[in-house]
Design an enzyme around this catalytic site. Structure first.
Site, mmCIF file in Angstrom:
data_model
loop_
_atom_site.group_PDB
_atom_site.id
_atom_site.type_symbol
_atom_site.label_atom_id
_atom_site.label_comp_id
_atom_site.label_asym_id
_atom_site.label_seq_id
_atom_site.Cartn_x
_atom_site.Cartn_y
_atom_site.Cartn_z
ATOM 1 N N ASP A 201 9.629 -11.689 0.862
ATOM 2 C CA ASP A 201 9.745 -11.473 2.380
ATOM 3 C C ASP A 201 11.165 -11.363 2.702
ATOM 4 O O ASP A 201 11.596 -10.999 3.962
ATOM 5 C CB ASP A 201 9.312 -12.789 3.055
ATOM 6 C CG ASP A 201 7.793 -13.010 3.197
ATOM 7 O OD1 ASP A 201 6.946 -11.962 2.620
ATOM 8 O OD2 ASP A 201 7.285 -14.023 3.284
ATOM 9 N N ARG B 128 5.610 -13.328 6.414
ATOM 10 C CA ARG B 128 5.030 -14.632 6.814
ATOM 11 C C ARG B 128 5.719 -14.807 8.421
ATOM 12 O O ARG B 128 4.963 -14.975 9.323
ATOM 13 C CB ARG B 128 5.143 -15.697 6.224
ATOM 14 C CG ARG B 128 3.706 -16.604 6.048
ATOM 15 C CD ARG B 128 4.256 -18.002 5.360
ATOM 16 N NE ARG B 128 4.392 -18.165 3.885
ATOM 17 C CZ ARG B 128 3.736 -18.404 2.926
ATOM 18 N NH1 ARG B 128 2.294 -18.686 3.295
ATOM 19 N NH2 ARG B 128 3.832 -18.194 1.927
ATOM 20 N N GLU C 242 1.877 -9.578 8.215
ATOM 21 C CA GLU C 242 0.763 -10.647 8.203
ATOM 22 C C GLU C 242 1.009 -11.647 9.135
ATOM 23 O O GLU C 242 0.159 -12.246 9.799
ATOM 24 C CB GLU C 242 0.729 -10.925 6.736
ATOM 25 C CG GLU C 242 1.830 -11.809 6.286
ATOM 26 C CD GLU C 242 1.831 -12.432 4.887
ATOM 27 O OE1 GLU C 242 2.664 -12.597 4.343
ATOM 28 O OE2 GLU C 242 0.460 -12.706 4.473
ATOM 29 N N MET D 103 -0.432 -5.731 -3.954
ATOM 30 C CA MET D 103 0.064 -4.872 -4.770
ATOM 31 C C MET D 103 1.470 -4.551 -4.701
ATOM 32 O O MET D 103 1.997 -4.165 -5.659
ATOM 33 C CB MET D 103 -0.737 -3.593 -4.395
ATOM 34 C CG MET D 103 -2.269 -3.587 -4.626
ATOM 35 S SD MET D 103 -3.259 -2.284 -3.797
ATOM 36 C CE MET D 103 -2.654 -0.916 -4.993
ATOM 37 N N ILE D 104 1.939 -4.929 -3.646
ATOM 38 C CA ILE D 104 3.357 -4.562 -3.512
ATOM 39 C C ILE D 104 4.397 -5.588 -4.200
ATOM 40 O O ILE D 104 5.337 -5.497 -4.404
ATOM 41 C CB ILE D 104 3.820 -4.445 -1.831
ATOM 42 C CG1 ILE D 104 3.953 -5.785 -1.122
ATOM 43 C CG2 ILE D 104 3.078 -3.243 -1.292
ATOM 44 C CD1 ILE D 104 4.343 -5.550 0.067
ATOM 45 N N ARG D 105 3.668 -6.804 -4.583
ATOM 46 C CA ARG D 105 4.550 -7.946 -4.994
ATOM 47 C C ARG D 105 4.095 -7.901 -6.450
ATOM 48 O O ARG D 105 4.753 -8.701 -7.421
ATOM 49 C CB ARG D 105 4.392 -9.216 -4.180
ATOM 50 C CG ARG D 105 3.188 -9.823 -4.713
ATOM 51 C CD ARG D 105 3.244 -11.150 -3.752
ATOM 52 N NE ARG D 105 2.042 -12.009 -4.310
ATOM 53 C CZ ARG D 105 1.756 -13.185 -3.691
ATOM 54 N NH1 ARG D 105 2.414 -13.872 -2.759
ATOM 55 N NH2 ARG D 105 0.789 -14.233 -4.420
#
Ligand SMILES: Nc1ncnc2c1ncn2[C@@H]1O[C@H](COP(=O)(O)OP(=O)(O)O)[C@@H](O)[C@H]1O
Ligand SMILES: O=P(O)(O)OC[C@H]1O[C@](O)(COP(=O)(O)O)[C@@H](O)[C@@H]1O
Ligand SMILES: [Mg+2]
Length: 494
Positions: free
Chosen positions: A261, A306, A360, A415-417
């Site tokens: 994040d 988050r 999100e 998928m991005i992490r």
């Protein structure tokens, strides 16, 4: 001479410093010297085009200093093995600091915070042969975790000659769970892990127990504990560090901040973030293609974030075809002439399509009213799915207004992490890991390795934990860039 041979030769010639086992405070002056009070760095007092920077040296509890093990236990002093293999001019003195607040105005005095500069020290506090180290990864995944683990291993092993390095499985739980096995790491085990996403050690949420973890550290005789994780992990790390001090253990506890994040305070950017942004482009580009190809196409992408919308902001700014960017920090209305639905409608009328990127944690005020808050095992609030909520809401609004739209929803969340780090992030990981080891070897403890203003520093974990996370401000230039790129209105009636 090969590195390893040179280090071996040097270590063999060194006697164990008996201070390591002595009581009393017989510490080397060269390392101990404390800092002055208010220090003035006059950059150039001849020319008034330069600013005067005041470093608040008198208040060094929070800034400009870093805890050292010798504050509560005896450590030795040894010439660093890097003296045998490295360039001596690379050594960093404990008196070097890095300024945090570097934007100055010539009319004002700038008071800056500062942190101890990271890097190899000429003298170290541990004889490498006495060091047993362990590494743990906690919390959510992030590209580059394996690179950090591998680099800690090789810096300890290759550069300092440490022989015992252990992997703690599945986060904090691995210190005390009877079902999990702590294992010795070898070159063969870690050699190629940096090519893979995820964490080779495993990770988890929950399971922090200060007493059991410190018991394990004591039982194994770990002298270095490397903890890679985010805000939750660092709250846990501080508790372990305090317990280590309370028990008077000769342990360097070191953090490496991790979060996809990018909301870790103070540091320039967290590792893996750029890779995640890059990966988000694939999803956003797909959304653009879908939106452009359908009648009244709407592409909706949900990304992680988050409490901070950095991935969305950077993803939006990289792509430049996004029409609406929604982040947790900036509230928006759904209904009304300036609300989200009407804005999508206006965008479709003007361009024939609309591409939306949503974090999100955005728009939670529309969703969680009245419901009991659910938490994950670490205590993080479980968020309701804003992506699915918006998909349903947008479709319902256009259907009610009898306007045909074709909405495609893309959720690349995990998928991005889970991808391996890109080149830049790999380098960041390696340098952070090296500095974590240099700091521990020098006898610092209770710090995290970080990059501030492109310089590597040791940040006391207490300071890191007490500083507000880095979030997006509506009045900031970064948010203005988003508005300039998307052309979105405020999405609020007031
Ligand atoms: N306040 C806290 N005190 C002690 N341990 C904590 C605290 N908050 C989180 N942890 C522990 O830190 C670990 C990681 O936390 P989590 O929030 O899941 O991820 P992250 O570190 O990425 O924020 C978990 O094992 C969790 O139990
Ligand atoms: O499903 P999980 O594992 O709880 O992960 C989801 C969360 O992890 C994150 O990627 C990062 O969180 P942490 O930095 O706290 O690990 C958040 O963006 C996201 O909400
Ligand atoms: Mg977290």
């Amino acid at each position: 001479m090969a590195d390893k041979e040179a280090i071996e030769k040097m270590l063999d010639s060194q006697e164990l410093d008996d201070r390591e086992d002595m009581d009393g405070q017989n510490h080397p002056e060269s390392i101990l010297k404390s800092s002055k009070t208010m220090r003035e760095i006059v950059v150039d007092d001849q020319k008034d085009s330069y600013s005067k920077i005041l470093v608040p040296g008198s208040d060094r509890e929070a800034f400009g200093s870093c805890p050292m093990i010798r504050d509560w236990a005896n450590v030795g002093e040894y010439p660093s093995p890097l003296q045998a293999t490295g360039n001596v001019s690379n050594f960093v003195s404990n008196h070097e600091t890095v300024l945090v607040d570097i934007v100055a105005h010539k009319e004002n005095e700038t008071v800056s915070r500062e942190f101890v500069r990271a890097g190899p020290r000429e003298f170290i506090a541990f004889h490498p042969k006495t060091v047993k180290a362990c590494i743990v990864t906690c919390g959510g995944l992030c590209p580059g975790l394996n690179t950090v683990v591998r680099e800690i291993f090789f810096t300890l092993e290759k550069r300092y000659g440490v022989e015992e390095i252990y992997g703690i499985p599945y986060g904090y739980k691995g210190f005390h769970s009877k079902k999990l096995q702590i294992r010795k790491l070898t070159k063969r085990l870690v050699d190629t892990i940096h090519y893979k996403g995820g964490t080779f050690l495993g990770s988890s949420r929950g399971g922090h127990d200060t007493q059991l973890i410190t018991d394990c550290i004591e039982r194994y005789g770990f002298r270095h504990v490397y903890i890679i994780g985010g805000d939750g992990t660092h709250r846990g790390a501080l508790k372990i560090y305090e317990e280590i001090r309370r028990r008077g253990l000769k342990v360097a506890l070191v953090g490496v901040p991790k979060t996809i994040d990018n909301d870790v305070p103070l540091i320039d950017k967290s590792f893996g973030f750029d890779t995640a942004v890059e990966e988000s482009q694939r999803a956003i580009r797909s959304a653009v293609v879908e939106a452009k190809s359908g009648i009244h196409g709407i592409g909706l992408v949900k990304l992680m974030g988050r409490h901070a919308g950095w991935i969305c902001v950077y993803g939006t700014l990289s792509n430049r075809d996004v029409d609406i960017c929604l982040v947790p920090e900036v509230p928006f209305e759904l209904e009304g002439p300036r609300g989200l639905y009407q804005t999508i409608h206006d965008c479709i009328k003007a361009k024939g399509r609309c591409v939306i990127v949503v974090a999100e944690g955005a728009g939670m005020d529309h969703m969680q009213t009245g419901k009991e808050v659910e938490r994950d095992p670490s205590g993080n609030v479980k968020l309701a799915d804003i992506g699915l909520f918006l998909k349903a809401g947008i479709n319902a609004w256009f259907s009610y207004n009898k306007i045909e739209v074709n909405l495609k929803y893309i959720d690349p969340t995990y998928m991005i992490r889970t991808v391996p780090p890109n080149g830049g992030d790999s380098l960041t990981c390696a340098i952070l890991a090296q500095n974590a080891v240099h700091g521990a070897m020098a006898g610092f403890s209770g710090f995290s390795a970080g990059l501030i203003n492109t310089h590597n520093v040791l940040i006391p974990i207490e300071t890191l934990n007490n500083t507000k996370p880095k979030t997006i401000h509506e009045g900031s230039r970064m948010w203005q860039r988003v508005l300039d790129s998307t052309g979105q209105p405020s999405l609020r009636s007031h």
